[in-house]
Design a protein around this motif. Structure first.
Motif, PDB file in Angstrom:
ATOM      1  N   THR A  43       0.835  -1.198   0.000  1.00 44.96           N
ATOM      2  CA  THR A  43       0.000   0.000   0.000  1.00 44.96           C
ATOM      3  C   THR A  43       0.873   1.252   0.000  1.00 44.96           C
ATOM      4  O   THR A  43       2.065   1.194   0.288  1.00 44.96           O
ATOM      5  CB  THR A  43      -0.890   0.051   1.249  1.00 44.96           C
ATOM      6  OG1 THR A  43      -0.032   0.111   2.384  1.00 44.96           O
ATOM      7  CG2 THR A  43      -1.779  -1.176   1.355  1.00 44.96           C
ATOM      8  N   GLN A  44       0.229   2.384  -0.296  1.00 41.81           N
ATOM      9  CA  GLN A  44       0.945   3.661  -0.310  1.00 41.81           C
ATOM     10  C   GLN A  44       1.549   3.942   1.066  1.00 41.81           C
ATOM     11  O   GLN A  44       2.675   4.415   1.181  1.00 41.81           O
ATOM     12  CB  GLN A  44      -0.023   4.775  -0.711  1.00 41.81           C
ATOM     13  CG  GLN A  44       0.655   6.067  -1.092  1.00 41.81           C
ATOM     14  CD  GLN A  44       1.616   5.877  -2.253  1.00 41.81           C
ATOM     15  OE1 GLN A  44       1.272   5.305  -3.279  1.00 41.81           O
ATOM     16  NE2 GLN A  44       2.849   6.338  -2.103  1.00 41.81           N
ATOM     17  N   GLU A  45       0.773   3.599   2.093  1.00 43.33           N
ATOM     18  CA  GLU A  45       1.217   3.832   3.459  1.00 43.33           C
ATOM     19  C   GLU A  45       2.534   3.096   3.734  1.00 43.33           C
ATOM     20  O   GLU A  45       3.476   3.651   4.285  1.00 43.33           O
ATOM     21  CB  GLU A  45       0.130   3.295   4.374  1.00 43.33           C
ATOM     22  CG  GLU A  45       0.012   3.988   5.687  1.00 43.33           C
ATOM     23  CD  GLU A  45      -1.109   3.354   6.500  1.00 43.33           C
ATOM     24  OE1 GLU A  45      -1.714   2.364   6.017  1.00 43.33           O
ATOM     25  OE2 GLU A  45      -1.356   3.838   7.594  1.00 43.33           O
ATOM     26  N   GLN A  46       2.581   1.822   3.310  1.00 41.21           N
ATOM     27  CA  GLN A  46       3.783   1.026   3.527  1.00 41.21           C
ATOM     28  C   GLN A  46       4.954   1.606   2.752  1.00 41.21           C
ATOM     29  O   GLN A  46       6.089   1.626   3.222  1.00 41.21           O
ATOM     30  CB  GLN A  46       3.542  -0.422   3.093  1.00 41.21           C
ATOM     31  CG  GLN A  46       2.676  -1.189   4.084  1.00 41.21           C
ATOM     32  CD  GLN A  46       1.976  -2.374   3.461  1.00 41.21           C
ATOM     33  OE1 GLN A  46       2.240  -2.727   2.307  1.00 41.21           O
ATOM     34  NE2 GLN A  46       1.058  -2.980   4.190  1.00 41.21           N
ATOM     35  N   ARG A  47       4.656   2.081   1.538  1.00 38.72           N
ATOM     36  CA  ARG A  47       5.714   2.673   0.727  1.00 38.72           C
ATOM     37  C   ARG A  47       6.286   3.914   1.407  1.00 38.72           C
ATOM     38  O   ARG A  47       7.499   4.092   1.526  1.00 38.72           O
ATOM     39  CB  ARG A  47       5.180   3.048  -0.658  1.00 38.72           C
ATOM     40  CG  ARG A  47       4.960   1.850  -1.544  1.00 38.72           C
ATOM     41  CD  ARG A  47       4.049   2.164  -2.727  1.00 38.72           C
ATOM     42  NE  ARG A  47       3.421   0.919  -3.162  1.00 38.72           N
ATOM     43  CZ  ARG A  47       3.961   0.082  -4.036  1.00 38.72           C
ATOM     44  NH1 ARG A  47       5.094   0.372  -4.616  1.00 38.72           N
ATOM     45  NH2 ARG A  47       3.360  -1.036  -4.349  1.00 38.72           N
ATOM     46  N   ASP A  48       5.364   4.784   1.875  1.00 35.16           N
ATOM     47  CA  ASP A  48       5.809   6.021   2.519  1.00 35.16           C
ATOM     48  C   ASP A  48       6.608   5.719   3.781  1.00 35.16           C
ATOM     49  O   ASP A  48       7.625   6.356   4.044  1.00 35.16           O
ATOM     50  CB  ASP A  48       4.601   6.898   2.862  1.00 35.16           C
ATOM     51  CG  ASP A  48       3.894   7.371   1.602  1.00 35.16           C
ATOM     52  OD1 ASP A  48       4.520   7.295   0.527  1.00 35.16           O
ATOM     53  OD2 ASP A  48       2.724   7.792   1.688  1.00 35.16           O
TER      54      ASP A  48
ATOM     55  N   ASP B 114       5.705  -4.615  10.721  1.00 36.09           N
ATOM     56  CA  ASP B 114       5.728  -3.336  10.010  1.00 36.09           C
ATOM     57  C   ASP B 114       6.926  -3.156   9.090  1.00 36.09           C
ATOM     58  O   ASP B 114       6.845  -2.453   8.087  1.00 36.09           O
ATOM     59  CB  ASP B 114       5.721  -2.187  11.033  1.00 36.09           C
ATOM     60  CG  ASP B 114       4.296  -1.837  11.420  1.00 36.09           C
ATOM     61  OD1 ASP B 114       3.390  -2.210  10.649  1.00 36.09           O
ATOM     62  OD2 ASP B 114       4.094  -1.224  12.476  1.00 36.09           O
ATOM     63  N   THR B 115       8.050  -3.765   9.443  1.00 34.32           N
ATOM     64  CA  THR B 115       9.231  -3.548   8.614  1.00 34.32           C
ATOM     65  C   THR B 115       9.387  -4.622   7.536  1.00 34.32           C
ATOM     66  O   THR B 115      10.396  -4.661   6.850  1.00 34.32           O
ATOM     67  CB  THR B 115      10.511  -3.556   9.476  1.00 34.32           C
ATOM     68  OG1 THR B 115      10.586  -4.821  10.136  1.00 34.32           O
ATOM     69  CG2 THR B 115      10.487  -2.459  10.496  1.00 34.32           C
ATOM     70  N   SER B 116       8.385  -5.483   7.382  1.00 31.71           N
ATOM     71  CA  SER B 116       8.509  -6.539   6.383  1.00 31.71           C
ATOM     72  C   SER B 116       8.126  -6.026   4.996  1.00 31.71           C
ATOM     73  O   SER B 116       7.038  -5.484   4.819  1.00 31.71           O
ATOM     74  CB  SER B 116       7.604  -7.713   6.760  1.00 31.71           C
ATOM     75  OG  SER B 116       7.329  -8.490   5.629  1.00 31.71           O
ATOM     76  N   PRO B 117       8.980  -6.205   4.004  1.00 30.23           N
ATOM     77  CA  PRO B 117       8.650  -5.753   2.651  1.00 30.23           C
ATOM     78  C   PRO B 117       7.488  -6.543   2.046  1.00 30.23           C
ATOM     79  O   PRO B 117       6.934  -6.138   1.035  1.00 30.23           O
ATOM     80  CB  PRO B 117       9.930  -6.004   1.858  1.00 30.23           C
ATOM     81  CG  PRO B 117      10.991  -6.284   2.847  1.00 30.23           C
ATOM     82  CD  PRO B 117      10.323  -6.788   4.076  1.00 30.23           C
ATOM     83  N   LEU B 118       7.142  -7.670   2.655  1.00 31.41           N
ATOM     84  CA  LEU B 118       6.069  -8.487   2.092  1.00 31.41           C
ATOM     85  C   LEU B 118       4.745  -8.312   2.821  1.00 31.41           C
ATOM     86  O   LEU B 118       3.786  -9.023   2.550  1.00 31.41           O
ATOM     87  CB  LEU B 118       6.469  -9.969   2.105  1.00 31.41           C
ATOM     88  CG  LEU B 118       6.986 -10.474   0.762  1.00 31.41           C
ATOM     89  CD1 LEU B 118       8.376  -9.925   0.509  1.00 31.41           C
ATOM     90  CD2 LEU B 118       7.005 -11.973   0.715  1.00 31.41           C
ATOM     91  N   LYS B 119       4.706  -7.351   3.714  1.00 34.38           N
ATOM     92  CA  LYS B 119       3.487  -7.110   4.475  1.00 34.38           C
ATOM     93  C   LYS B 119       2.283  -6.954   3.546  1.00 34.38           C
ATOM     94  O   LYS B 119       1.196  -7.463   3.833  1.00 34.38           O
ATOM     95  CB  LYS B 119       3.671  -5.854   5.324  1.00 34.38           C
ATOM     96  CG  LYS B 119       2.553  -5.570   6.308  1.00 34.38           C
ATOM     97  CD  LYS B 119       2.931  -4.312   7.111  1.00 34.38           C
ATOM     98  CE  LYS B 119       1.743  -3.658   7.769  1.00 34.38           C
ATOM     99  NZ  LYS B 119       1.224  -4.396   8.922  1.00 34.38           N
ATOM    100  N   GLY B 120       2.481  -6.264   2.436  1.00 28.84           N
ATOM    101  CA  GLY B 120       1.386  -6.017   1.496  1.00 28.84           C
ATOM    102  C   GLY B 120       0.818  -7.294   0.886  1.00 28.84           C
ATOM    103  O   GLY B 120      -0.281  -7.277   0.326  1.00 28.84           O
TER     104      GLY B 120
END
Lengths: 331, 524
Positions: A43-48, B114-120
């Motif tokens: 998501t955008q949030e994760q990207r930011d 939260d710091t996992s790149p695969l969370k999405g």
């Protein structure tokens, strides 16, 4: 001497700081690493959030400052793509590149110097003309084309040599070498020829030009008048006086070869620093790019220093005057 | 980490033993190396597909891209937001540890941190609870039909191994400290990692204690990255590798003729289309006060002007699959009636432009990259000449993806290429929520041009919590059709994909998700 070395270290640090500064100035334009690190579902949030945590939103001066502060402790961070220590990553690749470059340099000297001398002595012969002509081809042939050609011939058609890789390597402490196994030595042949070809022609033309110059000088005429055998005239008196620029150029070129071996490395999947850098650029791996540029600039400065030191050994006049670091404008 | 093998003596011994040991060794030449041995490190499909040989998920795709049990034997939905998974018993990790529900919980925690790149990849996950050693409840933040799809790519670690090696949290690139799983692996999968030298070679050997019935006969896989395409082809021709998952399209003819080599060619799930700037003004144009693309006739004109057959022939070497849909047939949500295209008609394009008030066309910026999609540069150049013939004035900007993508993200384009594979979930919901949905909340990350409409948003949102599969697919289908009828995008094709192998590799399963599954590969 000590003062000279200290001065050199200071200037090396200056060059590295400047390179890093320019690098961080440019990094704003190389793309967005976050786009590479997260996949399409993020998501955008994760990207930011990731961008923020990586400090990519900071101004480049702050990013640069942080980098320098950490680098001063020998900490280059971890790669965005591999999540490996950048210093280990580069340390692992450095032996591969250096081995390739040194073998290529050795090849260029072993082949280039005798050819240069011969073409100078017999400069009107058919052989010398042919070598001269071939050297023009060598200068103008792009290394990736040569590499592919060699692979097609020696790997695909004849099946003699491997098309890629380093073969089996042996670890001696932190250093990995391919020189101690037969597959490692075989794997070195094609890439080192590819990398050396330009260098061979460079040395050849340089030695030839210098030889022609030297052979016209008075002391050679005196040597002839003294009745010295030809080979002593050419190799002891003539060639020795030509070596200064050869050392300079070779020394400088080692830096160039390390920095620009990346084409050869890519063609032959040589796991060296060039491959690493290309990959870092592809994936906007800023920690790796920054460390690579800084380390390569350090290598350049170090080589310059070594060349300057070598001058003293080759040319007694410089030693006597103590004028280390004299200009090598001859290059 | 250095592989232990590479000491002086071992290397010498290996040379002596090399000949008989190469019984069934798959030498896999790949265009790049995997990023890491840690599947939660870098959101890259290729890395995940390779690591799937070592690590497994609770469920997996079968040879028809349908979901089948893997580490979970069965599952049920106990409440709309709680799924219960019954785990397979008797499964062991490569280090001998038993696979239990603690491992599942530790893995889910790690991947959704939260710091996992695969969370999405696991958007609906809220929590997981242990029911007993072989039963786990996964709690979601809302009813969500695609949990199984997501779980196909969530690989399971051994909890004790993570704890012992201080790796319960994912490695954080921002912290700058290496993690143990980057260099080591301990999964349940059909192959174990024997050694790894980044960019040179990663060796996998058969896991003889694999829980599943073995279909392959491979003892050893050597993953050898070879970035340069001509070198990779040469290595295949000379027999130094016997499989590659990316055979360059321009060399296919040559490979097909070569003795001892076969080519496996098909099209992938990724569908490529042109997306348009739909905001109030164009980004770069001689028309300053309005956006001509808001007029459906103009969008149709752009569509009619594309001679897809010629594009296929010229830019894609005849290997792509032309389509009028924006998802591939294998994707739930697709239906065959989306397939027909607006047939190429240059005169009609001109007429539509004139009707819309642009008889002399107009300028617009056209942002392409050279490496996001297959032969993208050729594709875009073909489009430029086709649009120019219709009287339009596209201004092409082309460059590497790393440079061009930020422009797309900022919306600095009027037309751009966009391709969507709907991976890893293999469902049109991926495209709908990430691309077509308007930028609200967490949705619409790739809605770069402000396209879409309220009905599409509504259908997408509703489908996200509809557990009845048939109803859900109907909603997605309807949303896709709205986009299609409105000519919101200009669909082009599914991109070609090509693998190549030497004939000693007798059977390979090639699916349109472009992932190699060597636990199904057999060799002579």
């Amino acid at each position: 001497m000590l003062a000279f070395i200290l001065r050199r270290i200071a200037s090396a640090a200056g060059v590295m700081l400047t390179v890093a500064f320019l690098a961080f100035l440019i990094f704003r334009f190389v793309g967005d690493p976050v786009d590479m690190m997260l996949n399409e579902q993020a998501t955008q949030e994760q990207r930011d959030a990731l961008r923020e945590r990586l400090g990519l939103n900071d101004s480049f001066l702050i990013q640069y400052g942080k980098f320098v502060a950490r680098a001063a402790h020998g900490d280059f961070g971890i790669s965005f793509r591999n999540q490996q220590d950048v210093s280990t990553l580069i340390g692992e690749r450095f032996p591969a590149t250096l081995e390739l470059v040194l073998v290529a340099t050795a090849l260029s000297l072993i082949i280039g110097i005798p050819l240069g001398v011969i073409t100078a002595i017999y400069r009107r012969s058919v052989l010398a003309e042919t070598v001269q002509f071939a050297s023009i081809v060598g200068v103008s042939l792009p290394s990736f084309a040569l590499g592919i050609f060699l692979i097609l011939l020696f790997s695909v058609k004849l099946g003699w040599l491997p098309a890629f890789g380093r073969g089996e390597t042996v670890d001696i402490g932190f250093w990995s070498t391919g020189l101690l196994t037969s597959s490692g030595r075989r794997a070195l042949i094609l890439p080192s020829i590819t990398l050396a070809l330009f260098q061979i022609t460079l040395v050849l033309r340089l030695v030839r030009a210098e030889m022609l110059e030297t052979l016209r000088t008075d002391f050679i005429k005196f040597a002839r008048a003294r009745g010295l055998p030809n080979w002593i005239i050419y190799f002891r008196h003539g060639l020795r006086n030509c070596l200064m620029p050869v050392i300079t150029i070779t020394g400088m070129q080692i830096g160039n070869l390390i920095a620009f071996a990346l084409i050869t490395e890519t063609v032959f999947q040589w796991p060296g620093m060039g491959m690493l850098f290309i990959q870092a650029v592809t994936f906007v791996d800023i920690p790796v790019m920054a460390a690579y540029l800084v380390i390569v600039s350090f290598i350049f400065v170090a080589l310059n220093t070594v060349v300057d030191l070598l001058y003293g050994f080759v040319d007694p006049r410089l030693r006597a005057k103590g004028a280390m670091g004299a200009s090598h404008a001859a290059a | 980490m250095r592989p232990l093998k590479s000491t002086l003596f071992a290397a010498a011994a290996a040379l002596l033993l090399a000949a008989p040991a190469s019984a069934a060794t798959l030498k896999w030449g790949a265009p790049r190396d995997i990023a890491s041995l840690d599947p939660y490190s870098f959101g890259e499909t290729f890395t995940l597909s390779v690591l799937n040989h070592v690590y497994e998920g609770l469920v997996r795709y079968d040879a028809n891209l349908k979901i089948e049990p893997a580490l979970a034997e069965r599952w049920e939905i106990v409440e709309p937001t709680v799924w219960r998974f019954h785990l397979r018993k008797g499964v062991k990790f490569h280090n001998g540890a038993d696979f239990t529900s603690d491992d599942v919980i530790a893995s889910l925690k790690r991947v959704s941190h939260d710091t996992s790149p695969l969370k999405g990849n696991l958007p609906a996950y809220k929590d997981s609870r242990k029911v007993d050693d072989y039963t786990v409840d996964i709690v979601l933040n809302a009813p969500y039909p695609l949990l199984l799809n997501d779980l196909t790519n969530i690989f399971i670690f051994d909890k004790d191994w993570l704890v012992t090696n201080n790796a319960e949290l994912p490695t954080d690139s921002a912290k700058g400290v290496e993690g143990y799983p980057t260099h080591n692996a301990n999964g349940t999968g059909p192959f174990k990692v024997e050694s790894r030298r980044p960019d040179a070679k990663t060796v996998f050997v058969e896991n003889k204690n694999w829980w599943d019935k073995k279909k392959h006969n491979i003892d050893r896989i050597e993953l050898i990255p070879i970035a340069s395409a001509p070198t990779r082809v040469a290595a295949l021709l000379s027999g130094e590798i016997n499989f590659t998952n990316v055979a360059p399209l321009q060399d296919l003819a040559r490979l097909e003729q070569a003795e001892g080599v076969k080519v496996l060619q098909t099209t992938e799930l990724r569908t490529v289309f042109f997306a348009l700037n739909m905001r109030d003004k164009l980004f770069e144009s001689d028309i300053k006060d309005r956006n001509p693309f808001k007029d459906k006739r103009v969008r149709e004109a752009l569509y009619y002007a594309i001679n897809i057959d010629q594009m296929q022939k010229r830019a894609m070497r005849g290997l792509s699959r032309n389509t009028g849909a924006i998802v591939a047939p294998a994707i739930p949500g697709y239906s065959a009636d989306m397939e027909p295209r607006l047939a190429f008609d240059a005169d009609k394009a001109k007429k539509l432009l004139a009707d819309a008030g642009y008889p002399n066309g107009f300028e617009f910026s056209f942002v392409c990259s050279t490496d996001s999609y297959t032969n993208e540069e050729e594709l875009c150049q073909a489009a430029v000449s086709m649009w120019s013939r219709a009287g339009l004035k596209p201004q092409l900007s082309s460059g590497p993806r790393t440079i061009q993508n930020p422009k797309r993200v900022r919306g600095d384009f009027d037309v751009t290429t966009l391709g969507w594979a709907n991976e890893p979930m293999i469902d049109a919901y991926s495209l709908l929520v990430q691309v077509l949905h308007s930028k609200t909340g967490t949705a619409g990350v790739f809605n770069w041009g402000g396209w879409g409409n309220a009905t599409i948003d509504d259908l997408t949102d509703k489908s996200a919590s509809e557990l009845d599969q048939a109803k859900r697919i109907a909603m997605m289908n309807q949303a896709l059709k709205i986009a299609r009828d409105d000519v919101m995008f200009i669909p082009l094709h599914q991109q070609p994909m090509a693998w190549a192998a030497r004939t000693d590799v007798t059977n390979i399963v090639q699916l349109s998700d472009n992932k190699a599954r060597h636990w199904l590969t057999t060799m002579k």
